[in-house]
Structures are given as structure tokens and as C-alpha cells.
Design a protein around this motif. Structure first.
Motif, PDB file in Angstrom:
ATOM      1  N   SER A 191      -2.045 -15.383   7.333  1.00  0.00           N
ATOM      2  CA  SER A 191      -2.373 -14.034   7.945  1.00  0.00           C
ATOM      3  C   SER A 191      -1.407 -12.943   7.399  1.00  0.00           C
ATOM      4  O   SER A 191      -0.286 -13.114   7.025  1.00  0.00           O
ATOM      5  N   THR A 192      -2.198 -11.590   7.535  1.00  0.00           N
ATOM      6  CA  THR A 192      -1.555 -10.352   6.763  1.00  0.00           C
ATOM      7  C   THR A 192      -1.266  -9.367   8.146  1.00  0.00           C
ATOM      8  O   THR A 192      -2.101  -9.514   9.242  1.00  0.00           O
ATOM      9  N   TRP A 193      -0.090  -8.877   8.168  1.00  0.00           N
ATOM     10  CA  TRP A 193       0.325  -7.932   9.228  1.00  0.00           C
ATOM     11  C   TRP A 193       0.531  -6.475   8.362  1.00  0.00           C
ATOM     12  O   TRP A 193       1.731  -6.399   7.555  1.00  0.00           O
ATOM     13  N   MET A 194      -0.394  -5.548   8.379  1.00  0.00           N
ATOM     14  CA  MET A 194       0.113  -4.364   7.639  1.00  0.00           C
ATOM     15  C   MET A 194       0.234  -3.135   8.520  1.00  0.00           C
ATOM     16  O   MET A 194      -0.741  -2.474   9.127  1.00  0.00           O
ATOM     17  N   PRO A 195       1.359  -2.712   8.962  1.00  0.00           N
ATOM     18  CA  PRO A 195       1.572  -1.638   9.783  1.00  0.00           C
ATOM     19  C   PRO A 195       1.073  -0.462   9.018  1.00  0.00           C
ATOM     20  O   PRO A 195       1.328  -0.410   7.702  1.00  0.00           O
ATOM     21  N   LEU A 196       0.467   0.537   9.757  1.00  0.00           N
ATOM     22  CA  LEU A 196      -0.195   1.789   9.159  1.00  0.00           C
ATOM     23  C   LEU A 196       0.905   3.107   9.577  1.00  0.00           C
ATOM     24  O   LEU A 196       0.539   3.854   9.268  1.00  0.00           O
ATOM     25  N   GLN A 197       2.089   2.722   9.897  1.00  0.00           N
ATOM     26  CA  GLN A 197       3.020   3.640   9.984  1.00  0.00           C
ATOM     27  C   GLN A 197       4.532   2.820   9.957  1.00  0.00           C
ATOM     28  O   GLN A 197       4.527   1.524   9.819  1.00  0.00           O
ATOM     29  N   PRO A 198       5.602   3.641   9.754  1.00  0.00           N
ATOM     30  CA  PRO A 198       6.908   2.859   9.767  1.00  0.00           C
ATOM     31  C   PRO A 198       7.011   2.245  11.237  1.00  0.00           C
ATOM     32  O   PRO A 198       6.738   2.857  12.016  1.00  0.00           O
ATOM     33  N   VAL A 199       7.849   1.058  11.281  1.00  0.00           N
ATOM     34  CA  VAL A 199       7.993   0.404  12.391  1.00  0.00           C
ATOM     35  C   VAL A 199       9.242  -0.047  12.545  1.00  0.00           C
ATOM     36  O   VAL A 199       9.818  -0.989  12.024  1.00  0.00           O
ATOM     37  N   PRO A 200      10.064   0.966  13.124  1.00  0.00           N
ATOM     38  CA  PRO A 200      11.440   0.755  13.718  1.00  0.00           C
ATOM     39  C   PRO A 200      11.855  -0.422  14.585  1.00  0.00           C
ATOM     40  O   PRO A 200      10.721  -0.800  15.249  1.00  0.00           O
ATOM     41  N   ALA A 201      12.792  -0.658  14.744  1.00  0.00           N
ATOM     42  CA  ALA A 201      13.126  -1.870  15.719  1.00  0.00           C
ATOM     43  C   ALA A 201      12.436  -1.378  17.204  1.00  0.00           C
ATOM     44  O   ALA A 201      11.922  -2.382  17.764  1.00  0.00           O
ATOM     45  N   ALA A 202      12.604  -0.283  17.590  1.00  0.00           N
ATOM     46  CA  ALA A 202      12.175   0.063  18.882  1.00  0.00           C
ATOM     47  C   ALA A 202      10.583   0.225  18.758  1.00  0.00           C
ATOM     48  O   ALA A 202       9.884   0.071  20.072  1.00  0.00           O
ATOM     49  N   LEU A 229      16.285 -16.049  12.815  1.00  0.00           N
ATOM     50  CA  LEU A 229      15.261 -15.315  12.911  1.00  0.00           C
ATOM     51  C   LEU A 229      15.203 -13.971  12.007  1.00  0.00           C
ATOM     52  O   LEU A 229      16.182 -13.688  11.518  1.00  0.00           O
ATOM     53  N   TYR A 230      14.052 -13.659  11.474  1.00  0.00           N
ATOM     54  CA  TYR A 230      13.966 -12.429  10.717  1.00  0.00           C
ATOM     55  C   TYR A 230      13.394 -11.563  11.768  1.00  0.00           C
ATOM     56  O   TYR A 230      12.190 -11.711  12.167  1.00  0.00           O
ATOM     57  N   ASP A 231      14.032 -10.337  11.791  1.00  0.00           N
ATOM     58  CA  ASP A 231      13.558  -9.411  12.889  1.00  0.00           C
ATOM     59  C   ASP A 231      14.220  -7.946  12.365  1.00  0.00           C
ATOM     60  O   ASP A 231      15.020  -7.464  12.504  1.00  0.00           O
ATOM     61  N   GLU A 232      13.440  -7.576  11.379  1.00  0.00           N
ATOM     62  CA  GLU A 232      13.605  -6.367  10.674  1.00  0.00           C
ATOM     63  C   GLU A 232      12.780  -5.237  10.800  1.00  0.00           C
ATOM     64  O   GLU A 232      11.553  -5.382  10.863  1.00  0.00           O
ATOM     65  N   PRO A 233      12.979  -3.973  10.765  1.00  0.00           N
ATOM     66  CA  PRO A 233      12.143  -2.723  10.694  1.00  0.00           C
ATOM     67  C   PRO A 233      10.964  -2.920   9.272  1.00  0.00           C
ATOM     68  O   PRO A 233      11.500  -3.484   8.230  1.00  0.00           O
ATOM     69  N   PHE A 234      10.027  -2.461   9.466  1.00  0.00           N
ATOM     70  CA  PHE A 234       8.926  -2.227   8.454  1.00  0.00           C
ATOM     71  C   PHE A 234       8.929  -0.760   7.993  1.00  0.00           C
ATOM     72  O   PHE A 234       8.735   0.079   8.898  1.00  0.00           O
ATOM     73  N   ALA A 235       9.097  -0.761   6.637  1.00  0.00           N
ATOM     74  CA  ALA A 235       9.011   0.593   6.028  1.00  0.00           C
ATOM     75  C   ALA A 235       7.168   0.750   5.885  1.00  0.00           C
ATOM     76  O   ALA A 235       6.454  -0.336   5.715  1.00  0.00           O
ATOM     77  N   VAL A 236       6.860   1.914   5.899  1.00  0.00           N
ATOM     78  CA  VAL A 236       5.420   2.073   5.532  1.00  0.00           C
ATOM     79  C   VAL A 236       5.106   1.701   4.127  1.00  0.00           C
ATOM     80  O   VAL A 236       5.838   1.874   3.190  1.00  0.00           O
ATOM     81  N   GLY A 237       4.008   0.816   4.204  1.00  0.00           N
ATOM     82  CA  GLY A 237       3.474   0.314   2.966  1.00  0.00           C
ATOM     83  C   GLY A 237       3.982  -1.286   3.018  1.00  0.00           C
ATOM     84  O   GLY A 237       3.363  -2.041   2.004  1.00  0.00           O
ATOM     85  N   ASP A 238       4.938  -1.798   3.825  1.00  0.00           N
ATOM     86  CA  ASP A 238       5.375  -3.017   3.756  1.00  0.00           C
ATOM     87  C   ASP A 238       4.286  -3.622   4.497  1.00  0.00           C
ATOM     88  O   ASP A 238       3.655  -3.416   5.438  1.00  0.00           O
ATOM     89  N   VAL A 292       0.876  -1.124  -0.016  1.00  0.00           N
ATOM     90  CA  VAL A 292      -0.041   0.030  -0.121  1.00  0.00           C
ATOM     91  C   VAL A 292       0.824   1.273  -0.097  1.00  0.00           C
ATOM     92  O   VAL A 292       2.054   1.262   0.382  1.00  0.00           O
ATOM     93  N   SER A 293       0.440   2.191  -0.482  1.00  0.00           N
ATOM     94  CA  SER A 293       1.344   3.652  -0.364  1.00  0.00           C
ATOM     95  C   SER A 293       1.034   4.205   0.931  1.00  0.00           C
ATOM     96  O   SER A 293       0.230   3.886   1.483  1.00  0.00           O
ATOM     97  N   PRO A 294       1.777   5.062   1.118  1.00  0.00           N
ATOM     98  CA  PRO A 294       2.001   5.875   2.309  1.00  0.00           C
ATOM     99  C   PRO A 294       0.480   6.527   2.768  1.00  0.00           C
ATOM    100  O   PRO A 294       0.035   6.697   3.948  1.00  0.00           O
ATOM    101  N   GLY A 295      -0.094   6.941   1.593  1.00  0.00           N
ATOM    102  CA  GLY A 295      -1.107   7.841   1.881  1.00  0.00           C
ATOM    103  C   GLY A 295      -2.175   6.841   2.347  1.00  0.00           C
ATOM    104  O   GLY A 295      -3.304   7.138   3.096  1.00  0.00           O
ATOM    105  N   VAL A 296      -2.341   5.759   1.636  1.00  0.00           N
ATOM    106  CA  VAL A 296      -3.264   4.697   1.903  1.00  0.00           C
ATOM    107  C   VAL A 296      -3.345   4.320   3.370  1.00  0.00           C
ATOM    108  O   VAL A 296      -4.143   4.218   4.169  1.00  0.00           O
TER     109      VAL A 296
END
Length: 331
Positions: A192-203, A246-255, A98-102
Motif C-alpha cells: 500500500s502507498t500513502w501519498m500525503p498531498l501537503q507537508p505532514v508535521p507531527a501535529a 517505531l518510525y514516527d517522523e513528519p512527511f515532507a511534501v512529495g514524500d 512527486v513534486s510539490p506542484g503535482v
């Protein structure tokens, strides 16, 4: 015997590993209970002190609802190798679904829908698609359905439920688990899908995955702990002992991540000053039935598959077919 304050007398009864009883509270209470099973010893920030400063999302001009629906209906080109990676690892994270706007429009909509949610550290709601047309467009979208069908290799999927998950600043971890424990379905063709609606840094606590579609077998005989954190601890120990990557990476917005029902995963604590808002959804192959004996780990599953008895096909009106064809009608 130790008790858990989120359990009723009925569900607390019996041995701490006995989860055969039905859940007898609502699903917001279920989330409070489930989050209490995570081991947060030594996890900085869960006391709300020394949180990492993170700015609120700023995606620029926002699309209107019609543009959001149109984007979600457009097909997504699944990258080469994604289907193979999903089959091997049990999950895949795809960029720019998805785009940042969506993402921002959906984040604001979920914020409104969660305004009255109670949750002490993670506010949650399900079945929003029944009341909100924008959430409906997202969870029944041809774009998401097409990706899920391609990854699972099935033609017809049904929705189990949507979920809004808002992990508040200072909230702790989500315990290690794999979803086949949770969903009272007799099929492993579940995604299952996991759609973060903002960037998700490690913290902020992104979803993290244990690689390997067969990794769950390391955990199959571990006794579940309905009272404390021993199951979460034993899973972490088993994964470390077996050297599971393990896969433990930040999510960019839209990932957006997509994980199989047998994929073992967790999510970190939100050690930032901003809430972490996620839109999730779960889909399963058409033809799946309810298991004969759902347990308390499935929460109030009758909300998601109403008027359906154990053993019957999971095909209620609350479980519409979803399709990657933008011209098709779900029913």
C-alpha cells in the motif's frame, strides 16, 4: 454488552470479537466505525480545542494536467538500500516521489471529489480512478507501479483500490493494525502507498510504523474488538512490551511511504487547523485469489473486486494490471 453506534444489528450480533459476518453498510460508514476503534484517551486536540496553527500549502505555480501525467509516468530511481529496508522493516518512506506542484494539483482534485463525502472525522472515498482521469494517472502511474514492483520483487501487480483520506482538524487517531486483516486476498504480496498531498508535521498525524517484517506475529493472537478500543490498546501494549522500535517522523511534501500488508502501523490525530489529505492505493501480485470467507473488517469489498466470488482470482475489470513501463497499457 457494549455496542457500537456504527454497527448494524447484524454486524453487532454475537461476541465483541466475532467479525465473521459480512459488512452490510457502505465504505464511508466502515471508516466511521473503524476510526471509533482507536484509543484517543489523553490525545490533545481531538476535542478541536487548542489546535496547532498551520498555513495552507503554497507550492507556487501549478503544472497543468498534462505535466502531472508526464511526471507520474517518468521512472523513479529507487534509492540504494530501499528494497532491503522494505524487506527488513516492512515499509520504506521515499523522498520526492512527486513534486510539490503535482501534490497540490492532486490535493485540489481530491478536495473536489470529497465535497459530498460524509465522514464525521475522516472523509474517505475509493475507486475514484474510474471517474477522474487525473486520479487514474496517479494510481495507475508507471512511477508508482515501478516502485511497488521493485519493493515487492514481483513482475505483475493489480490495483485493489485507490483511496482519498481527509483527516479533519481535531480528528483522532487511526487504530493500530496490519492490512492483511483487511484485504480479503490469499496472498501476502500486497503493498500500500500513502501519498500525503501537503507537508505532514507531527501535529497533523503522519503514518507511523512498527519496524520489523515479522512484528505482526506479536499481534496475531490478539482478539479483535469490533465494539471498542481494546484491540488498539493491546497492540500498543504488545509493541511496547517487546521493545519494538517505531518510525514516527513528519512527511515532507512529495514524500511517499510504501508498506507491506504485514506491516503494523497507525496514524496520529490531526491536531492542526488544516485538513490532512492523502491519496492512497493498494496493489497485489497478479494471481491472488479472494479468500473463502471475507469478514466485516474488509468492508464492502465487492465494490473493489466486483462479480468475483470467494476463492476466485481477483482479476475483475476494476483490478487492472499496473506496470512500471510508461508505454504499456493496463488491462
Amino acid at each position: 454488552m457494549s455496542t457500537n453506534p456504527h454497527l448494524s444489528d447484524q454486524t453487532a450480533a454475537g461476541a465483541r470479537h466475532d467479525v465473521a459476518r459480512a459488512w452490510d453498510r457502505d465504505n464511508e460508514d466502515w471508516w466511521d466505525w473503524y476510526m471509533s476503534l482507536a484509543d484517543n484517551s489523553g490525545t490533545a486536540g481531538t476535542d478541536g480545542v487548542n489546535l496547532v496553527e498551520v498555513a495552507a500549502p503554497d507550492p507556487g505555480p501549478l503544472p497543468d494536467d498534462a505535466a502531472v501525467v508526464a511526471e507520474l509516468a517518468a521512472p523513479y530511481d529507487v534509492p540504494a538500500g530501499a528494497v532491503e529496508a522494505f524487506a527488513t522493516d516492512g515499509f520504506v518512506v521515499l523522498p520526492r516521489v512527486v513534486s510539490p506542484g503535482v501534490a497540490e494539483v492532486l490535493r485540489r482534485r481530491l478536495t473536489d471529489l470529497l465535497a459530498d463525502a460524509s465522514g464525521s472525522s475522516l472523509r474517505a472515498r475509493e475507486m475514484m480512478w474510474l471517474e477522474d482521469p487525473l486520479v487514474r494517472a496517479a494510481v495507475l502511474s508507471p512511477r508508482v507501479a515501478g516502485i511497488c514492483a521493485a519493493l515487492l520483487g514481483v513482475d505483475a501487480l493489480r490495483l485493489y483500490h485507490d483511496s482519498a483520506l481527509c483527516k479533519e482538524p481535531g480528528a483522532g487517531r487511526t487504530p493500530w493494525h496490519y492490512d492483511a486483516h483487511h484485504f480479503p486476498l490469499d496472498s501476502h504480496d500486497v503493498i500500500s502507498t500513502w501519498m500525503p498531498l501537503q507537508p505532514v508535521p507531527a501535529a497533523m498525524g503522519p503514518l507511523s510504523f512498527a519496524r520489523g517484517m515479522d512484528t505482526w506475529q506479536l499481534l496475531a493472537d490478539l482478539p479483535f474488538d469490533k465494539v471498542g478500543t481494546s484491540y488498539d490498546q493491546r497492540v500498543a501494549q504488545a509493541l511496547r512490551g517487546a521493545g519494538v522500535p517505531l518510525y514516527d517522523e513528519p512527511f515532507a511534501v512529495g514524500d511517499v511511504s510504501f508498506h507491506h500488508t504485514l506491516c503494523c502501523h497507525t496514524a496520529g490525530a490531526n491536531r492542526t487547523t488544516q485538513p490532512r489529505m492523502v491519496l492512497g492505493a493498494t496493489y497485489y501480485a497478479d494471481g491472488a485469489r479472494l479468500v473463502e470467507h471475507p469478514t466485516m473488517v474488509s468492508g464492502d469489498w465487492q465494490v473493489f473486486v466486483p462479480d468475483t466470488a470467494p476463492g476466485e482470482p481477483a482479476a475483475s475489470p476494476n483490478n487492472p494490471l499496473v506496470t512500471g513501463d510508461p508505454g504499456a497499457t493496463s488491462s
